[in-house]
Design a protein around this motif. Structure first.
Motif, PDB file in Angstrom:
ATOM      1  N   UNK A  41      29.592  21.342  49.959  1.00 52.20           N
ATOM      2  CA  UNK A  41      29.025  22.998  49.167  1.00 52.20           C
ATOM      3  C   UNK A  41      30.452  23.082  50.392  1.00 52.20           C
ATOM      4  N   UNK A  42      31.406  24.096  49.454  1.00 56.25           N
ATOM      5  CA  UNK A  42      32.786  24.978  50.143  1.00 56.25           C
ATOM      6  C   UNK A  42      32.194  26.449  49.548  1.00 56.25           C
ATOM      7  N   UNK A  43      32.880  27.059  50.622  1.00 58.18           N
ATOM      8  CA  UNK A  43      33.318  28.371  50.241  1.00 58.18           C
ATOM      9  C   UNK A  43      34.360  28.892  49.765  1.00 58.18           C
ATOM     10  N   UNK A  44      34.125  29.084  48.365  1.00 60.90           N
ATOM     11  CA  UNK A  44      35.468  29.511  47.641  1.00 60.90           C
ATOM     12  C   UNK A  44      34.713  30.414  46.650  1.00 60.90           C
ATOM     13  N   UNK A  45      36.098  31.341  46.294  1.00 62.50           N
ATOM     14  CA  UNK A  45      36.221  32.323  45.226  1.00 62.50           C
ATOM     15  C   UNK A  45      37.809  32.920  45.209  1.00 62.50           C
ATOM     16  N   UNK A  46      38.465  34.025  43.945  1.00 61.64           N
ATOM     17  CA  UNK A  46      39.630  33.662  43.793  1.00 61.64           C
ATOM     18  C   UNK A  46      40.088  34.052  45.260  1.00 61.64           C
ATOM     19  N   UNK A  47      39.760  35.544  46.113  1.00 62.62           N
ATOM     20  CA  UNK A  47      40.227  35.693  47.485  1.00 62.62           C
ATOM     21  C   UNK A  47      39.781  34.840  48.354  1.00 62.62           C
ATOM     22  N   UNK A  48      39.711  33.468  48.866  1.00 60.86           N
ATOM     23  CA  UNK A  48      39.476  32.967  49.426  1.00 60.86           C
ATOM     24  C   UNK A  48      39.183  31.507  49.182  1.00 60.86           C
ATOM     25  N   UNK A  49      40.570  31.007  48.911  1.00 58.18           N
ATOM     26  CA  UNK A  49      40.872  29.699  48.387  1.00 58.18           C
ATOM     27  C   UNK A  49      42.236  29.183  49.060  1.00 58.18           C
ATOM     28  N   UNK A  50      41.857  29.228  50.242  1.00 59.84           N
ATOM     29  CA  UNK A  50      42.796  28.162  50.770  1.00 59.84           C
ATOM     30  C   UNK A  50      42.905  26.714  50.500  1.00 59.84           C
ATOM     31  N   UNK A  51      42.216  26.271  50.534  1.00 62.60           N
ATOM     32  CA  UNK A  51      41.932  24.923  49.703  1.00 62.60           C
ATOM     33  C   UNK A  51      42.595  24.341  48.748  1.00 62.60           C
ATOM     34  N   UNK A  52      42.522  26.278  47.947  1.00 61.83           N
ATOM     35  CA  UNK A  52      43.657  25.549  46.331  1.00 61.83           C
ATOM     36  C   UNK A  52      44.557  26.120  46.581  1.00 61.83           C
ATOM     37  N   UNK A  53      44.771  27.237  47.211  1.00 59.09           N
ATOM     38  CA  UNK A  53      46.156  27.384  47.291  1.00 59.09           C
ATOM     39  C   UNK A  53      47.301  26.718  48.513  1.00 59.09           C
ATOM     40  N   UNK A  76      29.798  32.029  48.475  1.00 59.63           N
ATOM     41  CA  UNK A  76      30.308  32.846  48.020  1.00 59.63           C
ATOM     42  C   UNK A  76      31.303  33.673  46.887  1.00 59.63           C
ATOM     43  N   UNK A  77      31.290  33.042  45.328  1.00 63.29           N
ATOM     44  CA  UNK A  77      32.192  33.026  44.857  1.00 63.29           C
ATOM     45  C   UNK A  77      32.709  34.390  44.490  1.00 63.29           C
ATOM     46  N   UNK A  78      32.446  35.806  45.154  1.00 61.11           N
ATOM     47  CA  UNK A  78      32.387  37.161  44.999  1.00 61.11           C
ATOM     48  C   UNK A  78      33.041  37.528  46.339  1.00 61.11           C
ATOM     49  N   UNK A  79      32.472  36.923  47.336  1.00 60.28           N
ATOM     50  CA  UNK A  79      32.691  37.338  49.047  1.00 60.28           C
ATOM     51  C   UNK A  79      34.524  37.215  48.746  1.00 60.28           C
ATOM     52  N   UNK A  80      35.108  38.005  49.256  1.00 59.44           N
ATOM     53  CA  UNK A  80      36.445  37.823  49.807  1.00 59.44           C
ATOM     54  C   UNK A  80      37.419  37.352  50.801  1.00 59.44           C
ATOM     55  N   UNK A  96      32.075  41.922  48.821  1.00 55.11           N
ATOM     56  CA  UNK A  96      32.948  40.999  47.418  1.00 55.11           C
ATOM     57  C   UNK A  96      34.387  41.815  47.090  1.00 55.11           C
ATOM     58  N   UNK A  97      35.179  41.624  46.394  1.00 56.32           N
ATOM     59  CA  UNK A  97      36.537  41.890  45.528  1.00 56.32           C
ATOM     60  C   UNK A  97      36.433  42.562  44.210  1.00 56.32           C
TER      61      UNK A  97
END
Length: 310
Positions: free
Chosen positions: A173-185, A220-224, A230-231
């Protein structure tokens, strides 16, 4: 609702998960409505942790009191919980004694004989893999926990556990959202000098999980960022919200569904953990489970969130 087949779990697991970290003060009717809404949306996975609530096992106990699941009702759900954080310290404890005490408390609070999955909740720097393995072996042999996983762990931390733990670790379980995506970006700008985005912070956790059949559960899929709001609808992200709103109109879904779809579109077969107690938001988010974002739309959201796409 798209479902996943997870090792060791008999029923299909939805790729959207209902997280219940905020139900401590909810009434029985409110909890039943929330869970019923999730069920009606096709959600089959419920996420708990021993520390959720104003006291240890607080939210788990409210769930158990409100639902009072019969054995047949229990079999309809994939229920997971987490252990390892000691809030009195605060500190972390992956010792045999703490894991066993925590799980027994969780089972009693939930009113169930078993957990489908137990996750280790954030890394313990003082972890002794043999102690974790001893606890996992006893819990598995007794039928009290069917599968195991981790939360917020790096590849090397997982490898360390696997030197002793024999059961597959099926989730991280990892924190990930469009604006918090260092592991993808990070992977998008690999080998590019002078970009902070190119800094490797997690040793390639997404690819590691894909290679080792570990399901990433995005919290936290909606956290910035890290719990800073939220974003969606935020004036801090005008370009991103413009894209989200346009796509929401085109697909005929709420904005929450687009945020969820950005995660579920990834081929790593991720699950999205919702933390809301608002039934309408659960329904809205669940619509992103199977939303077929195109590659162009997915990358447009990445750019709009402020990440570099060369």
């Amino acid at each position: 609702m798209r479902t996943l087949s997870l090792p060791g779990i008999e029923r299909s697991a939805s790729n959207v998960v209902l997280g219940l970290m905020r139900i401590q003060e909810s009434s029985d009717d409110e909890i039943r409505t929330l869970v019923g809404t999730a069920r009606d949306a096709g959600i089959t996975v419920i996420d708990h942790a021993d520390i959720y609530g104003s006291r240890v096992h607080g939210c788990e106990r409210r769930f158990g009191e409100a639902l009072r699941l019969t054995s047949s009702e229990r079999e309809q759900w994939v229920i997971q919980s987490k252990t390892g954080i000691v809030t009195d310290g605060p500190y972390f404890d992956f010792s045999y004694a703490h894991i066993m005490e925590s799980v027994h408390g969780t089972l009693e609070a939930l009113g169930t004989d078993y957990l489908d999955t137990l996750l280790l909740h954030r890394p313990d720097a003082l972890v002794e893999p043999d102690e974790v393995a001893r606890a996992f072996d006893e819990l598995a042999a007794a039928g009290k926990v069917r599968t195991f996983g981790v939360s917020n762990h790096t590849p090397r931390q997982i490898d360390l556990l696997r030197t002793s733990v024999t059961q597959p670790l099926i989730a991280n379980q990892l924190q990930l959202s469009i604006t918090h995506a260092p592991m993808i970006a990070q992977g998008l700008v690999a080998n590019m000098e002078g970009l902070d985005q190119a800094t490797v912070r997690d040793d390639g956790i997404v690819d590691y999980c894909r290679l080792n059949d570990i399901t990433i559960q995005a919290w936290s899929p909606f956290q910035s960022k890290f719990f800073d709001g939220p974003f969606i609808g935020s004036e801090r992200y005008p370009e991103l919200n413009a894209v989200i709103d346009r796509l929401a109109d085109e697909y005929g879904v709420p904005a929450e569904a687009i945020a969820v779809a950005w995660i579920t579109r990834h081929p790593a077969r991720m699950q999205v953990v919702l933390g809301t107690t608002t039934p309408s938001r659960v329904t809205a988010a669940a619509l992103g489970s199977e939303l077929p974002l195109t590659r162009a739309e997915w990358y447009e959201l990445v750019r709009a969130a402020g990440y570099t796409v060369p």
